[in-house]
Design an enzyme around this catalytic site. Structure first.
Site, mmCIF file in Angstrom:
data_model
loop_
_atom_site.group_PDB
_atom_site.id
_atom_site.type_symbol
_atom_site.label_atom_id
_atom_site.label_comp_id
_atom_site.label_asym_id
_atom_site.label_seq_id
_atom_site.Cartn_x
_atom_site.Cartn_y
_atom_site.Cartn_z
ATOM 1 N N HIS A 12 21.456 -25.663 -33.040
ATOM 2 C CA HIS A 12 22.648 -26.007 -33.816
ATOM 3 C C HIS A 12 22.604 -27.454 -34.294
ATOM 4 C CE1 HIS A 12 26.636 -25.687 -35.451
ATOM 5 N NE2 HIS A 12 26.837 -26.911 -34.985
ATOM 6 N N ASP A 71 23.080 -28.695 -38.090
ATOM 7 C CA ASP A 71 23.914 -29.813 -38.549
ATOM 8 C C ASP A 71 23.103 -30.791 -39.395
ATOM 9 O OD1 ASP A 71 26.311 -29.002 -37.408
ATOM 10 O OD2 ASP A 71 26.090 -30.243 -35.617
ATOM 11 N N HIS A 84 25.826 -36.529 -36.711
ATOM 12 C CA HIS A 84 26.211 -36.613 -38.119
ATOM 13 C C HIS A 84 26.089 -38.037 -38.669
ATOM 14 C CE1 HIS A 84 27.535 -32.519 -37.991
ATOM 15 N NE2 HIS A 84 28.481 -32.756 -37.113
#
EC number: 3.5.1.108
Length: 305
Positions: free
Chosen positions: A238, A242, A265
């Protein structure tokens, strides 16, 4: 010629906002060549648009959030953006009647189904790629992320959580990107969080839509989801999802090698900005002949779920 791609028709879905917990309607529409990826909040009067752009990412605390010059924001764009990257969608209008994209099941898989249901159409204009020409590296304490030249798009991601349910053998994932690889290996990997963090966020009026239906939840010892994981290394997959969504904020598929350790992020966005700001480190390219293009990008619209 490798052509740009959009949708054949518009399509709509309703879901829940991760932070508000409210119903959100998402509409995906075809767009003309060279439009790029445009997010649009239709709950505003007049509607507010947010072109996908590395510099528009101004909040990365809990998700990837685009904020315009007036302070209007649209949040949780990374999973949908990853699906667009995965299928090589260049031009699309994304309308949402709320401040955030619906969380769906916490992965990119529902967006893949949605995009494929709408159909993918090639446009008679050359598709452009960003090709990395020189290494770029960003560090933040012991965390780091880097680009290097590579004939394809290779991703190597490592997480480091000290938790009984996250063994050392499931903390790294490496993939040579293609639409097929993204759909089968990455798109179904769900977002995750720790129960103590979720409880705190909800006490602050955030993550009100978060549940075991749209996230992997861990307490201090185990994974709480009854059905367990979709992959034994779902968490690091995951994080790669992202990253793919964050890096597609440039609006182009990337030809290069991406490697990261404990990145998130914010660091993903800093790396992308650092690349784009160094004009000698990249170039915009297109391909007249399929023989010239890196193998992973030959047929992004043809995938098997």
């Amino acid at each position: 010629m490798i052509k740009q791609r959009t949708l054949k028709q518009s399509i709509k879905v309703t879901g829940v906002g991760l932070h508000s917990g409210n119903k959100v309607t998402l509409t995906l529409r075809p767009a003309m060549p060279n439009t790029g990826v445009i997010y649009c909040r239709t709950d505003m009067n007049p509607p507010v648009t947010f072109p996908a752009n590395a510099n528009a990412v101004r909040d990365t605390m809990l998700c990837t959030c685009l904020i315009n010059e007036d302070g209007v924001r649209i949040s949780t764009v990374e999973h949908l953006n990853a699906a667009l990257a995965g299928l090589g969608i260049d031009n699309i209008i994304i309308e949402v009647d709320a401040p955030e994209i619906p969380i769906m099941d916490g992965s990119a898989s529902p967006f893949i189904y949605l995009l494929l249901d709408a159909g993918i159409e090639e446009q008679n204009v050359a598709k452009k790629f960003i090709r990395v020409k020189k290494p770029i590296r960003i560090e933040d304490g012991d965390k780091w992320a880097e680009f290097k030249p590579y004939d394809g798009f290779r991703l190597d991601f490592t997480i480091d959580f000290e938790h009984p349910a996250i063994g050392k053998d499931v903390r790294n994932y490496v993939m040579d990107f293609s639409a097929q690889a993204f759909v089968q290996q990455i798109s179904r990997a769900r977002t995750f969080g720790f129960m103590k963090d979720i409880e705190y966020l909800q006490s602050q009026g955030l993550a009100l839509g978060g549940s075991l239906d749209n996230a992997i939840v861990l307490d201090d010892y185990r994974i709480l989801n009854e059905d367990g994981l979709r992959f034994k290394d779902e968490l690091v997959r995951h994080k790669m999802l992202d990253a793919i969504g964050d890096l597609y904020m440039c609006g182009y598929n990337i030809i290069g090698d991406f490697k990261a350790y404990k990145s998130g992020h914010g660091l993903n966005n800093k790396l992308l900005r650092a690349l784009l700001e160094n004009q000698e480190a990249w170039e915009l390219v297109s391909f007249e002949d399929k023989e010239e293009i890196p193998q992973g990008y030959v047929s992004p619209a043809q995938v098997f779920i």
